[in-house]
Each structure stands twice: as structure tokens, then as C-alpha cells.
Design a protein around this motif. Structure first.
Motif, PDB file in Angstrom:
ATOM      1  N   ASP A 165       0.815  -1.218   0.000  1.00  0.00           N
ATOM      2  CA  ASP A 165       0.000   0.000   0.000  1.00  0.00           C
ATOM      3  C   ASP A 165       0.847   1.266   0.000  1.00  0.00           C
ATOM      4  OD1 ASP A 165      -2.263  -1.526  -0.043  1.00  0.00           O
ATOM      5  OD2 ASP A 165      -2.632  -1.421   2.111  1.00  0.00           O
ATOM      6  N   GLN A 166       1.900   1.282  -0.812  1.00  0.00           N
ATOM      7  CA  GLN A 166       2.736   2.475  -0.945  1.00  0.00           C
ATOM      8  C   GLN A 166       3.007   2.761  -2.416  1.00  0.00           C
ATOM      9  OE1 GLN A 166       5.809   0.995   2.118  1.00  0.00           O
ATOM     10  NE2 GLN A 166       5.860   3.205   2.428  1.00  0.00           N
ATOM     11  N   ILE A 167       3.032   4.041  -2.745  1.00  0.00           N
ATOM     12  CA  ILE A 167       3.438   4.523  -4.062  1.00  0.00           C
ATOM     13  C   ILE A 167       4.351   5.715  -3.809  1.00  0.00           C
ATOM     14  CG2 ILE A 167       2.698   5.568  -6.247  1.00  0.00           C
ATOM     15  CD1 ILE A 167      -0.054   4.260  -5.803  1.00  0.00           C
ATOM     16  N   GLY A 168       5.530   5.734  -4.409  1.00  0.00           N
ATOM     17  CA  GLY A 168       6.347   6.923  -4.209  1.00  0.00           C
ATOM     18  C   GLY A 168       7.833   6.660  -4.250  1.00  0.00           C
ATOM     19  N   THR A 169       8.580   7.570  -3.627  1.00  0.00           N
ATOM     20  CA  THR A 169      10.034   7.663  -3.733  1.00  0.00           C
ATOM     21  C   THR A 169      10.679   7.366  -2.389  1.00  0.00           C
ATOM     22  OG1 THR A 169       9.719   9.395  -5.398  1.00  0.00           O
ATOM     23  CG2 THR A 169      11.917   9.188  -4.432  1.00  0.00           C
ATOM     24  N   PHE A 170      11.522   6.332  -2.351  1.00  0.00           N
ATOM     25  CA  PHE A 170      12.147   5.882  -1.115  1.00  0.00           C
ATOM     26  C   PHE A 170      13.598   5.498  -1.409  1.00  0.00           C
ATOM     27  CE2 PHE A 170       7.647   4.803  -1.268  1.00  0.00           C
ATOM     28  CZ  PHE A 170       7.157   5.433  -0.147  1.00  0.00           C
ATOM     29  N   THR A 171      14.319   5.082  -0.383  1.00  0.00           N
ATOM     30  CA  THR A 171      15.718   4.702  -0.545  1.00  0.00           C
ATOM     31  C   THR A 171      16.055   3.514   0.344  1.00  0.00           C
ATOM     32  OG1 THR A 171      16.441   6.255   1.184  1.00  0.00           O
ATOM     33  CG2 THR A 171      16.467   7.052  -1.099  1.00  0.00           C
ATOM     34  N   TYR A 172      17.206   2.919   0.102  1.00  0.00           N
ATOM     35  CA  TYR A 172      17.791   1.951   1.015  1.00  0.00           C
ATOM     36  C   TYR A 172      19.235   2.370   1.282  1.00  0.00           C
ATOM     37  CZ  TYR A 172      19.992  -0.057  -3.176  1.00  0.00           C
ATOM     38  OH  TYR A 172      20.714  -0.231  -4.331  1.00  0.00           O
ATOM     39  N   PHE A 173      19.792   1.925   2.401  1.00  0.00           N
ATOM     40  CA  PHE A 173      21.186   2.258   2.707  1.00  0.00           C
ATOM     41  C   PHE A 173      21.699   1.342   3.803  1.00  0.00           C
ATOM     42  CE2 PHE A 173      18.599   5.089   5.376  1.00  0.00           C
ATOM     43  CZ  PHE A 173      19.147   4.868   6.629  1.00  0.00           C
ATOM     44  N   PRO A 174      23.028   1.259   3.996  1.00  0.00           N
ATOM     45  CA  PRO A 174      23.583   0.422   5.061  1.00  0.00           C
ATOM     46  C   PRO A 174      23.277   1.021   6.434  1.00  0.00           C
ATOM     47  CG  PRO A 174      25.254   0.955   3.411  1.00  0.00           C
ATOM     48  CD  PRO A 174      24.098   1.859   3.167  1.00  0.00           C
ATOM     49  N   SER A 175      22.893   0.155   7.369  1.00  0.00           N
ATOM     50  CA  SER A 175      22.596   0.620   8.720  1.00  0.00           C
ATOM     51  C   SER A 175      23.707   0.294   9.698  1.00  0.00           C
ATOM     52  CB  SER A 175      21.289  -0.014   9.214  1.00  0.00           C
ATOM     53  OG  SER A 175      21.424  -1.425   9.291  1.00  0.00           O
ATOM     54  N   THR A 176      24.768  -0.357   9.223  1.00  0.00           N
ATOM     55  CA  THR A 176      25.849  -0.801  10.100  1.00  0.00           C
ATOM     56  C   THR A 176      27.014   0.183  10.067  1.00  0.00           C
ATOM     57  OG1 THR A 176      26.385  -2.240   8.230  1.00  0.00           O
ATOM     58  CG2 THR A 176      25.419  -3.277  10.170  1.00  0.00           C
ATOM     59  N   LEU A 177      27.628   0.384  11.270  1.00  0.00           N
ATOM     60  CA  LEU A 177      28.858   1.165  11.408  1.00  0.00           C
ATOM     61  C   LEU A 177      28.748   2.496  10.659  1.00  0.00           C
ATOM     62  CD1 LEU A 177      31.334  -1.849  11.002  1.00  0.00           C
ATOM     63  CD2 LEU A 177      30.384  -0.895  13.111  1.00  0.00           C
ATOM     64  N   LEU A 178      29.789   2.870   9.884  1.00  0.00           N
ATOM     65  CA  LEU A 178      29.758   4.073   9.054  1.00  0.00           C
ATOM     66  C   LEU A 178      29.734   3.695   7.572  1.00  0.00           C
ATOM     67  CD1 LEU A 178      29.907   7.225   9.703  1.00  0.00           C
ATOM     68  CD2 LEU A 178      30.167   5.675  11.638  1.00  0.00           C
ATOM     69  N   HIS A 179      29.147   2.551   7.259  1.00  0.00           N
ATOM     70  CA  HIS A 179      29.115   2.083   5.872  1.00  0.00           C
ATOM     71  C   HIS A 179      28.393   3.065   4.948  1.00  0.00           C
ATOM     72  CE1 HIS A 179      29.746  -2.263   7.429  1.00  0.00           C
ATOM     73  NE2 HIS A 179      30.892  -1.742   7.029  1.00  0.00           N
ATOM     74  N   LYS A 180      27.432   3.777   5.484  1.00  0.00           N
ATOM     75  CA  LYS A 180      26.697   4.732   4.645  1.00  0.00           C
ATOM     76  C   LYS A 180      27.633   5.789   4.070  1.00  0.00           C
ATOM     77  CE  LYS A 180      22.610   7.716   4.657  1.00  0.00           C
ATOM     78  NZ  LYS A 180      21.621   8.453   5.480  1.00  0.00           N
ATOM     79  N   ALA A 181      28.723   6.076   4.783  1.00  0.00           N
ATOM     80  CA  ALA A 181      29.698   7.061   4.304  1.00  0.00           C
ATOM     81  C   ALA A 181      30.497   6.547   3.125  1.00  0.00           C
ATOM     82  CB  ALA A 181      30.642   7.453   5.435  1.00  0.00           C
ATOM     83  N   ALA A 182      30.379   5.240   2.815  1.00  0.00           N
ATOM     84  CA  ALA A 182      31.132   4.648   1.706  1.00  0.00           C
ATOM     85  C   ALA A 182      30.236   4.265   0.535  1.00  0.00           C
ATOM     86  CB  ALA A 182      31.890   3.410   2.190  1.00  0.00           C
ATOM     87  N   GLY A 183      28.923   4.465   0.673  1.00  0.00           N
ATOM     88  CA  GLY A 183      28.018   4.084  -0.408  1.00  0.00           C
ATOM     89  C   GLY A 183      27.055   3.022   0.062  1.00  0.00           C
ATOM     90  N   GLY A 184      26.771   2.053  -0.823  1.00  0.00           N
ATOM     91  CA  GLY A 184      25.825   1.003  -0.472  1.00  0.00           C
ATOM     92  C   GLY A 184      24.386   1.459  -0.453  1.00  0.00           C
ATOM     93  N   PHE A 185      24.129   2.704  -0.866  1.00  0.00           N
ATOM     94  CA  PHE A 185      22.762   3.218  -0.872  1.00  0.00           C
ATOM     95  C   PHE A 185      22.196   3.179  -2.289  1.00  0.00           C
ATOM     96  CE2 PHE A 185      25.777   6.836  -0.632  1.00  0.00           C
ATOM     97  CZ  PHE A 185      25.615   7.353  -1.918  1.00  0.00           C
TER      98      PHE A 185
END
Length: 583
Positions: A165-185
Motif C-alpha cells: 500500500d505504498q506509491i512513491g520515492t524511497f531509498t535503502y542504505f547500510p545501517s551498520t557502522l559508518l558504511h553509509k559514508a562509503a556508499g551502499g545506498f
């Protein structure tokens, strides 16, 4: 660039191929679907006849190979590795998914069931979280340390969830350590089914823009800085889709959707296109009243979709994303290229706001829910009158930046969160004591020294609560709640008081999963706690989350029912004190 029509057709074809493989292919593939159907974590809504639709659809494919089930399954295999790129000119290590930086776009239709096998080839444990996907009755798949054991190096885990029941714009990304600072999103774009009308003509195509601040320093060194008690340095630049410069092309006279998501670590951004207006149509799954803006603010963790009509003379135009509320303004540029253009981009970059807080708050108040639009089901969005529901309780959350044991931490109501070795969801499910505390975090701020705790706030299923985010610091905040969207009903300067309710929007406030709170200000939201589970409420600024500005909301009822929450999935990883227990 792909149109939603072509994406729907592609999904129909690939879904047909997947079902053929299940019924005509190897035994292991048949077994995979049988296991998926048995697994409660991807169970279809029985009240809507979803299981019947799936069975009938599968039988039809087997006999005629022409019919696709109403609620299809979409299968993915993603491999996470390190790679080397130079987004700001200097080569650096980044996180790739299937060799891509940013990661692959997850393009699905509402109510699709996603079965995604994630293979971790890093030298550290890893998890992905699905930013804004509600995970109805299914916090088992949330992908954060409070609900899932990490995926060890050279191992894998299969996520199973429904874009319900969702329509729209979302994202995914790493939730561990500082991995988000390296990408993975990456992007999650959820499209409407053919029978669900959207409140604007189908665009000629859409562009996905993952925009965010970026550091040249590696994620392990950034983590060491935080662990030593130091804050992160100022970002080195802004990236759009992992690049400092990129181009988007379209035909003169046509209208295109730009899906903008702020995937950065800390910085609010302003987005604008030289010579063109932005017609806002959606924020994080909420169709909005279609106001037109010269530029729009997108805060950390937020997403917005705008329509842009290419109605200017044929040439190339600047696209700009620049930082907000920073002394030094960083920007990233891209190019909007008319396909019949022979003139390169020229002229100064279009000016945008820099520090003006009043400007941003005023714009935020103009973003409103489109009550005449259908939601993911064919009914008016405004049929649920949230402003007339009695509030069961009020929670006031104040952020702070204390020193604890001589090191920088961030806290909520004086409590700085520390992760446990055992996911809180597993500890709750197996009734394992000593993992988390339900009395360490109070529902209002109090004086006294800050302390460390694995804090959980208990709540009852179907409560309707008011949450006040009180920001007494000089920096903009960004708060996210997993498993939910909520009505952002008010913004104000100074201290919130009960009298502040007089300025609430109780008619057409937008629903979002991430809300900004301006410096020395407050933001108020209303939440219907209709999704049982253990849900993370955190700062979307990753430094603050990493150093404790988060906790978990335990939405619970004593009545065990699959109508409220799915059972623990059979493939759940076990760790910490949960090792040796069985689903």
C-alpha cells in the motif's frame, strides 16, 4: 530514464518468467516459492484475497502462460563488495552493490513482494535498511541492529518484504557502522498499479537523483574519529548519483518527474533547476497539493518528487544541489539537456537560499496532503480524518550533545543509546532478559547528567500519539521512524507548549517518515501506532545516530495474531543471547 508504463510492462514480463521458472524449472525453484508462501514475513493479506489471487495466477501461468498473479514476487540477488572510484577526483574505496555505485534501483509496483538475497563480501558485518518501506507487521525485515543480526563477511541473508500500500520515492542504505559514508545506498521507486489513478498525467519519464554530502576520508577512519570522541569533519563535496557532474536529457515540451532523495550523512540540501519551475507532487509516498516552487529543501533522509516541464528555449540548463544552514556552501551541479539543444550550459548558477531558517520553515508549512488523490488503494487519501482522533498520550523528545566519560555522545531525553549484542526484537521474542531497558527513557525531558542505555519505549498497538521533537541546539535535526509514516502537523520556533497546538494543521498535513527540526525550534507529529513490532526512532544524521541519538519503540499487544504481526521468519539469523533458540 524509464516511464512508469514501461516499468509496469517490464515487471509483467519478468514476473511471467519467474513464475514459469517456478513451475517448469528445477525442483529447487519450486521449493523456493513454496518456502516463500509458507513464510509469514511475506504472507499476502488474506483479508484481501491475496493468497487466492496468487494461487489462481500461478495455475493460469502453468496452463496458459498468459496470466500474471495479482501480487507478484520479485526475486533479486545482490552482492556487496568494495571497489575504487573517484567521485571527487581522488580515488577512494567505496561500497558497491552488484558492482554499482550507487547501488541498483529497486523498481517495483505497489504490493509487490520482494525476495532479495544479499551476499556480503566485505570484511565487516553488514545490513541494509529500507528507508520508508513500512514493513507492515514485519519488523523482522527492518535491517537495523535492533531487529536483525548482522550478515557476517562471506555470508548471506534473504530479505522478504512487501511494498504494501505504498506509491512513491524511497531509498535503502547500510545501517551498520559508518558504511553509509562509503556508499551502499540506492533508490526504491514504487509505481502504481494500472487501476490506481495518480493525481497528475503520467510523465514522459522520470529521473532518480540520489543527492548527498560526501567525504574523501574512508568510512573506517571516519568511524575511528567518532569512536575517539571527535565529530565528523565538514564534508568535502556534494554528489548527485555518486558523481560530481552528470546530465539528464529530455524532449522540449514534455514533462518529467525528478525523484530527489537526500542520502547524505548530515547536511540539508536545496534543489533547483535554472529557468524551470518545480511542481511538487509527492513526498515519501504522500501525494501533495501541487504547489510550484523555484527551489525546494530536502533534508537528510527525506525524498521528494517534482514535475518539471521542459518549456524553455532549447539549450542546456544548470541543475544545482547546495547545502543549507552551513557557513561554507557546497554545491553539486548537473545538466538538464534538451534533446534538440545545440547550446551548452551557460550563465551563473541559479541562486538559492543558504542559511535562511524562516524561509525553509515557511516552505515546509506549504507542503500539504492532496486529499482528493487516491492512495495505493482506490480511495481518497483524506478519508481518514487524523485531526479528529483523540490523542492517547504526548511524548516530548529533546536532543542533546553531552560528554559521557569524556567523549562526545548524542542523546534523547538524556539517554544515549548503545547497541546490544542481541537484537532487541530477538530478545523480546524469546523473552531474554538483560538486553534492553523499558524504563531508562522518559517521555519528557528531565534535568540531570546524560547516561548510556539500550533504551526502549513501550507503546500499545493502536495508540494514537503526539510526538514533539524539541531541538535546543543550533543545528538542524532530522528524525526518522522506521515502520511508519506520520502526519507532520506543526513547526515552530522556541519551546513547544500545549498552546502550540493552536497552529497545528489538523486537516491536510503531509505524511512523511522523516521530519526536520530547525535550530532552537520544535516539530510536532501525530502517529497512529497500527504496526506491531520493535521500531527504530533515530536521527537521520548518521553521526548522531551512531553516537546515541536513537531508541526503539516497542509497539505491542498481548494478543498474538498474524493479523497484527508475522511470526519470526525461518531464515532469521541468530546471534548474541539468542543463539541456541529456535523460531
Amino acid at each position: 530514464m524509464r516511464s512508469s508504463t514501461s516499468i509496469r510492462e517490464s515487471h509483467r514480463r519478468s514476473n511471467l518468467r519467474a513464475l514459469k521458472k517456478v513451475f517448469l524449472g528445477p525442483v529447487g525453484q519450486k521449493s523456493q516459492l513454496r518456502k516463500a508462501i509458507r513464510n509469514h514475513s511475506i504472507r499476502l493479506d488474506m483479508a484481501r484475497g491475496g493468497m487466492i489471487s496468487l494461487i489462481l495466477g500461478c495455475l493460469a501461468v502453468f496452463s496458459a502462460s498468459v496470466v500474471v498473479a495479482d501480487n507478484p514476487y520479485r526475486f533479486y540477488t545482490w552482492t556487496v563488495t568494495y571497489g575504487t572510484v573517484a567521485p571527487l577526483g581522488d580515488s577512494q574505496q567505496v561500497i558497491l552493490i552488484n558492482g554499482q555505485f550507487p547501488g541498483p534501483k529497486l523498481e517495483v509496483m505497489t504490493n509487490d513482494n520482494v525476495v532479495l538475497n544479499l551476499i556480503n563480501k566485505l570484511d565487516q558485518p553488514f545490513l541494509l535498511t529500507w528507508n520508508g518501506i513500512k514493513q507492515r507487521k514485519n519488523s523482522w525485515q527492518d535491517g537495523v541492529l535492533g531487529t536483525n543480526c548482522v550478515i557476517p563477511p562471506n555470508s548471506n541473508y534473504t530479505y522478504r518484504f512487501q511494498a504494501k500500500d505504498q506509491i512513491g520515492t524511497f531509498t535503502y542504505f547500510p545501517s551498520t557502522l559508518l558504511h553509509k559514508a562509503a556508499g551502499g545506498f540506492g533508490a526504491i521507486n514504487i509505481y502504481e498499479r494500472p487501476q490506481i489513478p495518480i493525481p497528475f498525467p503520467t510523465p514522459a519519464g522520470d529521473f532518480t537523483l540520489l543527492v548527498g554530502d560526501w567525504h574523501k576520508t574512508g568510512h573506517k577512519m571516519l568511524q575511528q574519529s567518532l569512536d575517539s570522541g571527535k565529530s565528523l569533519p565538514f564534508p568535502d563535496g556534494i554528489l548527485i548519483n555518486g558523481q560530481a557532474h552528470t546530465t539528464f536529457s529530455g524532449d522540449q515540451g514534455k514533462t518529467y518527474m525528478f525523484r530527489i532523495s537526500n542520502v547524505g550523512l548530515s547536511t540539508s540540501l536545496n534543489f533547483r533547476i535554472q529557468g524551470h519551475k518545480l511542481e511538487l507532487v509527492e513526498v515519501e509516498g504522500c501525494h501533495t497539493f501541487q504547489n510550484t516552487y523555484d527551489s525546494i529543501d530536502v533534508h537528510v533522509g527525506q525524498s521528494a518528487a517534482v514535475l518539471v516541464t521542459l518549456n524553455q528555449p532549447p539549450k542546456d540548463y544548470h541543475i544545482v544541489a547546495s547545502t543549507r544552514f552551513t557557513k561554507t556552501v557546497l554545491d553539486a551541479t548537473a545538466v538538464l539537456h534538451y534533446t534538440n539543444s545545440l547550446t551548452p550550459v551557460s550563465g551563473p548558477l541559479p541562486a538559492g537560499p543558504t542559511y535562511q531558517i524562516h524561509w525553509s520553515m515557511k516552505q515546509a508549512r506549504t507542503i500539504r496532503w492532496n486529499l482528493t488523490a487516491s492512495a495505493a488503494r482506490p480511495n481518497p487519501q483524506g478519508s481518514y480524518h487524523y485531526g479528529k482522533v483523540a490523542i492517547s498520550r504526548t511524548i516530548v523528545l529533546a536532543n542533546s550533545a553531552p560528554l559521557i566519560n569524556g567523549k562526545l555522545r548524542y542523546a534523547v531525553n538524556g539517554v544515549s543509546f548503545i547497541n546490544a549484542d542481541t537484537p532487541l526484537k530477538l530478545a523480546d521474542y524469546f523473552n531474554i532478559g538483560g538486553v534492553f531497558s523499558t524504563n531508562s527513557l522518559q517521555s519528557v525531558p528531565s534535568a540531570g547528567a546524560a547516561n548510556l542505555a539500550t533504551s526502549v519505549m513501550p507503546a500499545s498497538l493502536h495508540e494514537f500519539i503526539e510526538v514533539i521533537f524539541q531541538n535546543n541546539e543550533n543545528t538542524v535535526q532530522s528524525w526518522h521512524l522506521d515502520g511508519y509514516d506520520f502526519w507532520v502537523v506543526g513547526y515552530g520556533f522556541g519551546q513547544w507548549t500545549p498552546a502550540s497546538r493552536k497552529i497545528y494543521n489538523l486537516v491536510d498535513a503531509p505524511t512523511r517518515h522523516t521530519a526536520q527540526v530547525y535550530p532552537r525550534s520544535w516539530t510536532s507529529i501525530l502517529v497512529s501506532l497500527d504496526n506491531q513490532g520493535m521500531w527504530n526512532l533515530r536521527s537521520a544524521a548518521w553521526e548522531r545516530q551512531y553516537l546515541g541519538q536513537q531508541f526503539y519503540l516497542r509497539v505491542w499487544t498481548p494478543d498474538h495474531s498474524l493479523a497484527n504481526e508475522y511470526d519470526m521468519p525461518s531464515n532469521a539469523l541468530l546471534c548474541g543471547k539468542a543463539v541456541g533458540h529456535h523460531p
